[in-house]
Design a protein around this motif. Structure first.
Motif, short mmCIF file in Angstrom:
data_model
loop_
_atom_site.label_atom_id
_atom_site.label_comp_id
_atom_site.label_asym_id
_atom_site.label_seq_id
_atom_site.Cartn_x
_atom_site.Cartn_y
_atom_site.Cartn_z
N GLY A 147 0.85 -1.18 0.00
CA GLY A 147 0.00 0.00 0.00
C GLY A 147 0.88 1.23 0.00
O GLY A 147 1.75 1.38 -0.86
N PHE A 148 0.70 2.09 1.00
CA PHE A 148 1.51 3.30 1.07
C PHE A 148 2.82 3.06 1.83
O PHE A 148 3.75 3.85 1.73
N THR A 149 2.90 1.99 2.59
CA THR A 149 4.08 1.71 3.39
C THR A 149 4.96 0.68 2.69
O THR A 149 4.74 0.34 1.54
N TYR A 150 5.98 0.22 3.41
CA TYR A 150 6.90 -0.79 2.87
C TYR A 150 6.97 -1.99 3.81
O TYR A 150 6.91 -1.83 5.04
N GLU A 151 7.12 -3.17 3.23
CA GLU A 151 7.34 -4.37 4.02
C GLU A 151 8.82 -4.49 4.36
O GLU A 151 9.68 -4.03 3.61
N GLY A 152 9.12 -5.13 5.49
CA GLY A 152 10.51 -5.40 5.83
C GLY A 152 11.00 -4.54 6.98
O GLY A 152 10.28 -3.73 7.56
N GLU A 153 12.27 -4.75 7.30
CA GLU A 153 12.91 -4.06 8.41
C GLU A 153 13.78 -2.91 7.91
O GLU A 153 14.43 -3.02 6.87
N PRO A 154 13.83 -1.79 8.66
CA PRO A 154 14.71 -0.68 8.26
C PRO A 154 16.17 -1.08 8.45
O PRO A 154 16.49 -1.96 9.27
N VAL A 155 17.06 -0.43 7.72
CA VAL A 155 18.49 -0.71 7.83
C VAL A 155 19.30 0.53 8.21
O VAL A 155 20.47 0.43 8.54
N THR A 156 18.69 1.71 8.15
CA THR A 156 19.38 2.96 8.49
C THR A 156 19.15 3.30 9.96
O THR A 156 18.01 3.19 10.45
N ASP A 157 20.20 3.69 10.65
CA ASP A 157 20.11 4.01 12.08
C ASP A 157 19.01 5.04 12.34
O ASP A 157 18.88 6.03 11.61
N GLY A 158 18.25 4.79 13.41
CA GLY A 158 17.23 5.73 13.84
C GLY A 158 15.83 5.41 13.36
O GLY A 158 14.84 5.85 13.95
N PHE A 159 15.72 4.65 12.27
CA PHE A 159 14.40 4.33 11.73
C PHE A 159 13.76 3.17 12.50
O PHE A 159 14.40 2.15 12.78
N ASP A 160 12.48 3.34 12.82
CA ASP A 160 11.69 2.25 13.40
C ASP A 160 10.92 1.49 12.33
O ASP A 160 10.59 0.32 12.51
N GLU A 161 10.61 2.18 11.25
CA GLU A 161 9.94 1.59 10.09
C GLU A 161 10.64 2.09 8.84
O GLU A 161 11.34 3.11 8.87
N ILE A 162 10.44 1.40 7.71
CA ILE A 162 11.04 1.87 6.47
C ILE A 162 10.43 3.20 6.06
O ILE A 162 11.13 4.09 5.56
N ARG A 163 9.14 3.37 6.28
CA ARG A 163 8.47 4.67 6.07
C ARG A 163 7.78 5.06 7.35
O ARG A 163 6.97 4.30 7.89
N GLN A 164 8.10 6.26 7.83
CA GLN A 164 7.45 6.75 9.04
C GLN A 164 7.14 8.24 8.91
O GLN A 164 7.71 8.93 8.06
N ALA A 165 6.21 8.68 9.75
CA ALA A 165 5.70 10.04 9.63
C ALA A 165 6.80 11.07 9.73
O ALA A 165 7.68 11.00 10.60
N GLY A 166 6.76 12.07 8.83
CA GLY A 166 7.71 13.17 8.89
C GLY A 166 7.42 14.08 10.07
O GLY A 166 6.26 14.30 10.43
N GLU A 167 8.47 14.61 10.65
CA GLU A 167 8.34 15.48 11.83
C GLU A 167 8.98 16.83 11.57
O GLU A 167 9.88 16.97 10.73
#
Length: 425
Positions: free
Chosen positions: A31-51
């Motif tokens: 859908g709008f998100t991504y399956e799988g685990e993030p690989v970059t430090d700090g990310f909890d999800e591959i796509r997460q809400a912008g702040e």
């Protein structure tokens, strides 16, 4: 006028943070998100809400002006600062930053912005997003205190003569690269469509999908564009040409592909952003120089745009000095203070490299308006429509801010001329 208070409120930005490395490694959309685990430090999800952090600067007369701290969609990638978390950084703005700036004269924009740029907390420089947002508020504070436009404050700081017409706006389509681009054609957007070509699926295993898309751009622009429409195509491929072809970049196979892109875009010019991503600045510059020389030798007229590993003011200097690009993207949140973006555009003047005042879909309407003033103050080659990926909103915000500012400056100039004639009489 004195700065009497600086306040920070965590908020949202205009898009999302995406883990670029995970996406490039094949993360599949769900859908709008991504399956799988993030690989970059700090990310909890591959796509997460912008702040974002909403920064309010209070002046001695009670006036409150604003800037917004924001970071790029692909934070933590390509040598950029880590993921920006508003709750973590808001106390820095209301603490050390406020302590340093409160009591200073708001009209001293450049001095205040440079002070912010050099600040450290526990030995570390402030996150680029903090420098970006607070400096926007400092720019607004100076304009308010001087009763002038932010364009004029920035131009005075940089020693430039502002543009008298809106800078060409570059529209970004996001993944809805057909519908949003048709909107751009109808509105006659001068530079388009970005297209977000960030996977092998979107470019094609041999580049064939992108070629088909550019061919569609040419045909559809002629069908939908206004009379006399003469667009410039700008495609961001996020290093995917390098992924599918590999080095060396001056060999026939690569050059022939760029020649095919030129043919598909004809009669309109085309520029390709981020053709490869080789992992560090020095090698990125070498690869882009190699590509540009191959294109020049073959007579292929496709402009190359620097993005990956061109983040800081020093990076911009290195790419320009090496002749590595026809355009450099001045990625506004990555340069820190907003005056640094203006200085980077100025650095391109008098060289063979044009300046594209960019940024990210993951900014806010406040930062987008501030950048419109930088574009006018420096007369950049193009400026990004932002924030968001819906196109219409970002285009309206940036284009209208420039038109409004130009109209105000013209009114004030007419009044000045009138006053001078009256005084002479």
């Amino acid at each position: 006028m004195e700065i009497t208070g600086i306040y920070a409120t965590p908020g949202y930005s205009g898009f999302f943070f995406d883990d670029q490395r995970a996406i490039k490694q094949g993360a599949q959309q769900d859908g709008f998100t991504y399956e799988g685990e993030p690989v970059t430090d700090g990310f909890d999800e591959i796509r997460q809400a912008g702040e974002s952090i909403i920064v309010d600067v209070e002046l001695a007369d009670g006036t409150v002006v604003r800037g917004d701290c924001a970071a790029v969609q692909y934070s933590g990638a390509g040598g950029r600062d880590p993921l920006f978390k508003a709750e973590e950084y808001a106390p820095v703005v209301e603490g050390p930053v406020a302590d340093e700036l409160e009591g200073r004269d708001a009209t001293d924009f450049l001095d205040n912005a440079e002070l912010l740029e050099e600040m450290t907390v526990e030995g570390d420089r402030l996150h680029t997003a903090i420098r970006y947002g607070v400096s926007q508020a400092l720019l607004a504070a100076a304009a308010e205190a001087e009763n002038t436009t932010k364009t004029d404050v920035m131009a005075d700081a940089l020693g430039t003569e502002p543009a008298t017409e809106p800078v060409p706006v570059f529209g970004q389509s996001g993944d809805d690269r057909y519908n949003n681009t048709e909107k751009m054609f109808v509105k006659g957007v001068p530079v388009l469509p970005h297209a977000l070509i960030n996977s092998v699926e979107k470019i094609g295993e041999n580049g064939e999908v992108l070629l088909e898309y550019v061919d569609w751009l040419t045909q559809r622009s002629q069908e939908l564009g206004p009379e006399g429409y003469d667009p410039r195509f700008h495609i961001d491929v996020y290093g995917m040409i390098g992924e599918i072809f590999g080095a060396p970049y001056d060999r026939d196979e690569v050059v022939d592909y760029f020649a095919a892109l030129e043919d598909a875009a004809a009669p309109y010019p085309i520029q390709i952003e981020g053709p490869m991503d080789v992992g560090n600045r020095a090698d990125q510059i070498d690869a882009m120089v190699e590509l540009r020389e191959g294109l020049k030798d073959a007579g292929v007229d496709v402009d190359i745009v620097a993005d990956e590993w061109c983040n800081t003011f020093e990076d911009v200097q290195a790419f320009v000095d090496s002749g590595a690009a026809d355009l450099v993207q001045v990625k506004t949140p990555d340069l820190g203070g907003i005056h640094r973006s203006g200085q980077a555009v100025r650095y391109c003047q008098g060289t063979d490299t044009r300046a594209y005042l960019g940024g990210t879909c993951n900014e806010t309407e406040t930062s987008a308006r501030a950048c419109a003033h930088v574009a006018l103050a420096t007369d950049a080659a193009q400026v990004l429509a932002k924030p968001g990926m819906g196109f219409d909103e970002g285009y309206m915000i940036v284009e209208n801010e420039m038109r409004r500012t130009i109209a105000r400056r013209e009114r004030e100039q007419r009044q000045t001329d009138t006053d001078e004639v009256t005084a002479d009489d």
